[in-house]
Design a protein around this motif. Structure first.
Motif, PDB file in Angstrom:
ATOM      1  N   PRO A  28      -2.654  -9.866  -6.329  1.00 22.50           N
ATOM      2  CA  PRO A  28      -3.399  -8.622  -6.069  1.00 22.50           C
ATOM      3  C   PRO A  28      -4.210  -8.742  -4.780  1.00 22.50           C
ATOM      4  O   PRO A  28      -4.620  -9.833  -4.393  1.00 22.50           O
ATOM      5  CB  PRO A  28      -4.324  -8.495  -7.280  1.00 22.50           C
ATOM      6  N   GLN A  29      -4.405  -7.630  -4.146  1.00 21.87           N
ATOM      7  CA  GLN A  29      -5.208  -7.516  -2.928  1.00 21.87           C
ATOM      8  C   GLN A  29      -4.657  -8.351  -1.774  1.00 21.87           C
ATOM      9  O   GLN A  29      -5.401  -8.877  -0.953  1.00 21.87           O
ATOM     10  CB  GLN A  29      -6.668  -7.856  -3.210  1.00 21.87           C
ATOM     11  N   THR A  30      -3.324  -8.483  -1.745  1.00 18.34           N
ATOM     12  CA  THR A  30      -2.644  -9.061  -0.597  1.00 18.34           C
ATOM     13  C   THR A  30      -1.738  -7.964  -0.048  1.00 18.34           C
ATOM     14  O   THR A  30      -1.577  -6.908  -0.683  1.00 18.34           O
ATOM     15  CB  THR A  30      -1.770 -10.276  -0.997  1.00 18.34           C
ATOM     16  N   GLU A  31      -1.139  -8.185   1.090  1.00 19.63           N
ATOM     17  CA  GLU A  31      -0.276  -7.158   1.673  1.00 19.63           C
ATOM     18  C   GLU A  31       0.869  -6.793   0.725  1.00 19.63           C
ATOM     19  O   GLU A  31       1.131  -5.616   0.477  1.00 19.63           O
ATOM     20  CB  GLU A  31       0.281  -7.647   3.014  1.00 19.63           C
ATOM     21  N   LYS A  32       1.539  -7.801   0.177  1.00 19.43           N
ATOM     22  CA  LYS A  32       2.647  -7.529  -0.754  1.00 19.43           C
ATOM     23  C   LYS A  32       2.139  -6.960  -2.073  1.00 19.43           C
ATOM     24  O   LYS A  32       2.776  -6.100  -2.666  1.00 19.43           O
ATOM     25  CB  LYS A  32       3.465  -8.794  -0.997  1.00 19.43           C
ATOM     26  N   GLY A  33       1.001  -7.435  -2.541  1.00 19.71           N
ATOM     27  CA  GLY A  33       0.418  -6.910  -3.778  1.00 19.71           C
ATOM     28  C   GLY A  33       0.059  -5.441  -3.633  1.00 19.71           C
ATOM     29  O   GLY A  33       0.305  -4.638  -4.534  1.00 19.71           O
ATOM     30  N   ASP A  34      -0.527  -5.073  -2.494  1.00 16.78           N
ATOM     31  CA  ASP A  34      -0.869  -3.674  -2.235  1.00 16.78           C
ATOM     32  C   ASP A  34       0.391  -2.819  -2.119  1.00 16.78           C
ATOM     33  O   ASP A  34       0.438  -1.694  -2.619  1.00 16.78           O
ATOM     34  CB  ASP A  34      -1.700  -3.547  -0.957  1.00 16.78           C
TER      35      ASP A  34
END
Length: 118
Positions: A28-34
């Motif tokens: 979560p709250q990473t580029e891929k997670g977003d």
């Protein structure tokens, strides 16, 4: 760049991208997670319009989510219980319990309200 889903082709492409993102287990709250979170929101919006489902049938909703995410019954064991319990739930011989709903909601990113029968 993520764009609204307007066609069936865009919908299929978004599902494919979600599948690939899930394979990388993004945090979560990473580029891929977003990206994953945004795509899931867009997919759910598209589905609500083009594939409406009754909120009163949590098993049908769960089966639909399984199909979308390429999940098998065995994949639900951590959320529902043993293989026999998963089978009973999916065959509507046993209702989802509150603890199952919580685990499914968190683990599969399913709104709990969709898993509560009316």
């Amino acid at each position: 760049m993520i764009k609204p889903i307007k066609t069936e082709e865009q919908y299929e492409e978004a599902l494919e991208r979600v599948y690939h993102l899930l394979q990388t287990e993004p945090q979560p709250q990473t580029e891929k997670g977003d990206e994953l979170e945004l795509l899931v929101t867009l997919i759910e919006s598209y589905e609500a319009i083009h594939y409406p489902m009754s909120a009163s049938d949590p098993v049908a909703y769960l089966k639909n989510k399984m199909a979308q995410n390429g999940l098998k019954q065995i994949d639900l064991i951590p959320f529902i219980g043993d293989k026999a319990m998963v089978s009973k739930v999916l065959n509507k011989k046993r209702e989802l319990t509150l603890s199952m709903i919580k685990r499914l909601s968190k683990g599969l990113n399913i709104p709990a309200t969709r898993l509560i029968g009316h």
